[in-house]
Design an enzyme around this catalytic site. Structure first.
Site, PDB file in Angstrom:
ATOM      1  N   ARG A  74       0.856  -1.186   0.000  1.00 40.57           N
ATOM      2  CA  ARG A  74       0.000   0.000   0.000  1.00 40.57           C
ATOM      3  C   ARG A  74       0.894   1.238   0.000  1.00 40.57           C
ATOM      4  NH1 ARG A  74      -2.822   3.007   4.691  1.00 40.57           N
ATOM      5  NH2 ARG A  74      -4.031   4.490   3.480  1.00 40.57           N
ATOM      6  N   HIS A 120      -2.738  10.969   0.689  1.00 38.79           N
ATOM      7  CA  HIS A 120      -2.264  10.714   2.047  1.00 38.79           C
ATOM      8  C   HIS A 120      -1.625  12.015   2.560  1.00 38.79           C
ATOM      9  CE1 HIS A 120      -1.003   7.279   4.921  1.00 38.79           C
ATOM     10  NE2 HIS A 120      -0.671   8.401   5.533  1.00 38.79           N
ATOM     11  N   GLU A 169      -7.430   8.459   6.092  1.00 39.93           N
ATOM     12  CA  GLU A 169      -7.782   9.063   7.381  1.00 39.93           C
ATOM     13  C   GLU A 169      -8.234  10.521   7.310  1.00 39.93           C
ATOM     14  OE1 GLU A 169      -4.783   8.494  10.342  1.00 39.93           O
ATOM     15  OE2 GLU A 169      -4.850   6.320  10.172  1.00 39.93           O
ATOM     16  N   ASN A 194      -7.633   1.589   9.568  1.00 41.16           N
ATOM     17  CA  ASN A 194      -6.319   1.746  10.198  1.00 41.16           C
ATOM     18  C   ASN A 194      -6.528   1.693  11.704  1.00 41.16           C
ATOM     19  OD1 ASN A 194      -5.495   2.322   7.617  1.00 41.16           O
ATOM     20  ND2 ASN A 194      -5.035   4.479   7.997  1.00 41.16           N
ATOM     21  N   TYR A 210      -4.564   1.261  15.586  1.00 39.98           N
ATOM     22  CA  TYR A 210      -3.325   1.184  16.372  1.00 39.98           C
ATOM     23  C   TYR A 210      -3.556   0.923  17.853  1.00 39.98           C
ATOM     24  CZ  TYR A 210      -0.782   3.038  12.367  1.00 39.98           C
ATOM     25  OH  TYR A 210      -0.214   3.198  11.124  1.00 39.98           O
ATOM     26  N   GLU A 253      -3.695  -0.405   8.014  1.00 43.32           N
ATOM     27  CA  GLU A 253      -2.564  -0.018   8.875  1.00 43.32           C
ATOM     28  C   GLU A 253      -2.743  -0.626  10.253  1.00 43.32           C
ATOM     29  OE1 GLU A 253      -1.558   4.184   9.225  1.00 43.32           O
ATOM     30  OE2 GLU A 253      -2.016   4.496   7.106  1.00 43.32           O
TER      31      GLU A 253
HETATM   32  C1  BGC Z   1      -1.067   7.495   9.341  1.00 42.61           C
HETATM   33  C2  BGC Z   1       0.392   7.315   8.988  1.00 42.61           C
HETATM   34  C3  BGC Z   1       1.243   7.423  10.242  1.00 42.61           C
HETATM   35  C4  BGC Z   1       0.799   6.328  11.193  1.00 42.61           C
HETATM   36  C5  BGC Z   1       1.625   6.199  12.465  1.00 42.61           C
HETATM   37  C6  BGC Z   1      -1.488   6.757  10.579  1.00 42.61           C
HETATM   38  O1  BGC Z   1      -2.503   7.431  11.215  1.00 42.61           O
HETATM   39  O2  BGC Z   1      -1.880   7.122   8.261  1.00 42.61           O
HETATM   40  O3  BGC Z   1       0.760   8.253   8.018  1.00 42.61           O
HETATM   41  O4  BGC Z   1       2.598   7.368   9.978  1.00 42.61           O
HETATM   42  O5  BGC Z   1      -0.522   6.592  11.570  1.00 42.61           O
HETATM   43  O6  BGC Z   1       1.426   7.260  13.330  1.00 42.61           O
END
Ligand code: BGC
Length: 500
Positions: A104, A149, A194, A326, A328, A395
């Site tokens: 990607r 992006h 995002e 995405n 995290y 992501e």
């Molecule tokens: C973004 C990336 C960023 C990653 C880590 C995501 O929200 O799409 O560009 O590097 O988070 O923080």
């Protein structure tokens, strides 16, 4: 007190290690079925460098980092970054070695259209992305292309950026150039990455933030319909947009906290997902009523959240082929009593308290603690809310210190993949692929090069920008090549890994 916190932290860390070891023993093979896709991701400004060569125009990130290096923690910028612009063959070879089958990446709008407008196409930009796409296909790696992006052409930034309604038309013109030039080869598309992250930058006074979201959504819908009406029959392919979604967990069982968490989800993920993926379409009902009501109380003559026309609602509803997410981390969400005199801001519209628990393991990025169970809950929420759509995780990842030994990254990926596996095979969530962020260390926006997300380390001191696979690269290779999580993470520990 300090010692107590450290002790709690270590106890929590230890208990999580032993429970995942136990999982390994009990359930020795955690495998994803054939056809499941493993990939890696980057974005143009974060990796390409070559910021002003061969006709590329200036982006808002070029301008910002040059005029205000103090906004970036290490005063760095993406002028050189990872030099991916010059390293197509080397990078694709590394991907091939990783055993992944999806890459990607994003296209830099000003590399293709220097001013952002389509009257002048920069042929070198077209050449570069063709070279990258051809090399990927030649190596059996599926190119997944994000059109935007965050590196907006500076010229369009000066026209108000995404607060300008005409941006949707300019984006359509840009998308047409992309589809005309790469459409015969690329089959997986994302219009935006995002919108939540870049629209929030317009927050003060709680007006531009919604205007941005509104124009981005219209732009997505317009491009999707153009793709559907004019391209799909000829070139095939699937289109979506990548939405960020930290899981939002209620602080307690109380009705108030449950409502607070759901409101927060609707204002973050639902804001962009509801108009596209829900059956009824349009903004989430809670967002509509809260912003309308707050705007009235605050003395605005009209709602700060714009209204779609009925035609726009229909254009957006169903403008997807898969859902790209995405993810995290996770936040706890607590009810906050409403104040009548609060400033008009997006955060005050949501009006909740969020925090991360002390005992959750930290990463090297603030507010990105490790909470794998949140991922499973989120995938289930998506399944329930939007009728089990096809999901591609675009992501997921964590930052570490520089260095090749990154057992923390290995456990992060392993724990998140296990959570995702449970969501798929125990709960029935329709996840078709997982993309790790990031392929390489790169320019992490406001954090510059201080946070390392790469499976592959980049030595920014070497003139060559030398790439070296970390331990986690070895781990991820096993996962991508076998489709199974390794039984014993110790096999990937520092002493047993030969780093190429
Ligand atoms: C973004 C990336 C960023 C990653 C880590 C995501 O929200 O799409 O560009 O590097 O988070 O923080």
């Amino acid at each position: 007190m300090y010692l107590y916190i450290i002790a709690v932290f270590y106890l929590a860390a230890l208990s999580s290690v032993s429970s995942s070891e136990l999982d390994n023993e009990v359930n020795s093979k955690v495998c994803f079925k054939d056809g499941f896709v493993f990939g890696v991701a980057t974005s143009a400004y974060q990796v390409e460098g070559a910021w002003n060569v061969s006709g590329k125009g200036e982006s808002v990130w070029d301008r910002l980092t040059h005029e205000h290096p103090e906004y970036i923690v290490d005063h760095s910028n993406g002028d050189i970054a990872d030099g991916c612009y010059y390293k197509v063959k080397e990078d694709v070879r590394l991907m091939k070695e990783l055993g992944i089958n999806l890459y990607r990446f994003s296209v830099s709008w000003p590399r293709i259209l220097p001013s952002g407008l389509s009257f002048k196409v920069n042929e070198d930009g077209i050449r570069y992305y063709n070279e990258l796409i051809d090399e990927l296909i030649h190596n059996n790696i599926t190119p997944a292309l994000t059109m935007y992006h965050w590196d907006l052409p500076q010229y369009l930034g000066e026209m108000g950026g995404w607060t300008n309604p005409l941006m949707a038309d300019y984006f359509v013109d840009y998308a047409r150039v992309i589809l005309d030039n790469f459409g015969s080869k690329v089959k997986l598309w994302m219009t935006f990455n995002e919108p939540l992250s870049f629209c929030r930058q317009y927050d003060p006074y709680g007006t531009k933030v919604y205007l941005c979201g509104h124009n981005v959504l219209r732009a997505h819908g317009m491009v999707f319909r153009m793709f559907e009406n004019e391209y799909r029959d000829k070139i095939g392919g699937e289109m979506s947009l990548a939405l960020s979604f930290p899981w939002l967990e209620p602080y307690s069982e109380s009705k108030e906290d449950q409502v607070a968490a759901e409101t927060n989800r609707q204002f973050t993920f639902g804001w962009f997902a509801n108009p596209i993926f829900s059956e009824v379409g349009d903004y989430p009902a809670i967002m509509r009523s809260v912003v309308d009501e707050n705007s009235k109380q605050q003395g605005f003559a009209r709602s700060r959240l714009p209204y779609f026309t009925p035609q726009e609602v229909e254009m957006l509803r169903g403008s997807w082929d898969y859902l790209a997410v995405n993810h995290y981390t996770t936040f706890m969400v607590k009810h906050r009593p409403k104040k009548n005199d609060s400033e008009p801001t997006y955060s005050n519209d949501i009006n909740v308290e969020t925090y991360q628990k002390d005992e959750w393991p930290k990463t090297n990025s603030s507010m990105k603690k490790v909470v794998p169970w949140g991922f499973r809950k989120e995938l289930n929420w998506i399944k329930l809310t939007y009728k089990n759509p096809k999901v591609l995780v675009t992501e997921n990842g964590r930052s570490t210190q520089p260095g090749l030994s990154d057992t923390d990254r290995i456990s992060y990926i392993d724990e998140y993949l296990r959570a995702m596996h449970s969501a798929m095979y125990e709960d029935g969530c329709n996840v078709v692929g997982y993309t790790y962020w990031s392929f390489l260390d790169n320019f992490e926006w406001g954090s510059g090069y201080s946070e390392r997300f790469g499976l592959i380390e980049v030595d920014y001191k070497s003139p060559n920008l030398t790439r070296t696979p970390r331990q986690s690269a070895k781990y991820f290779t096993t996962v991508a090549k076998t489709g199974c999580l390794p039984d014993n993470l110790a096999d990937y520990s520092y002493n047993t890994v030969t780093v190429v």
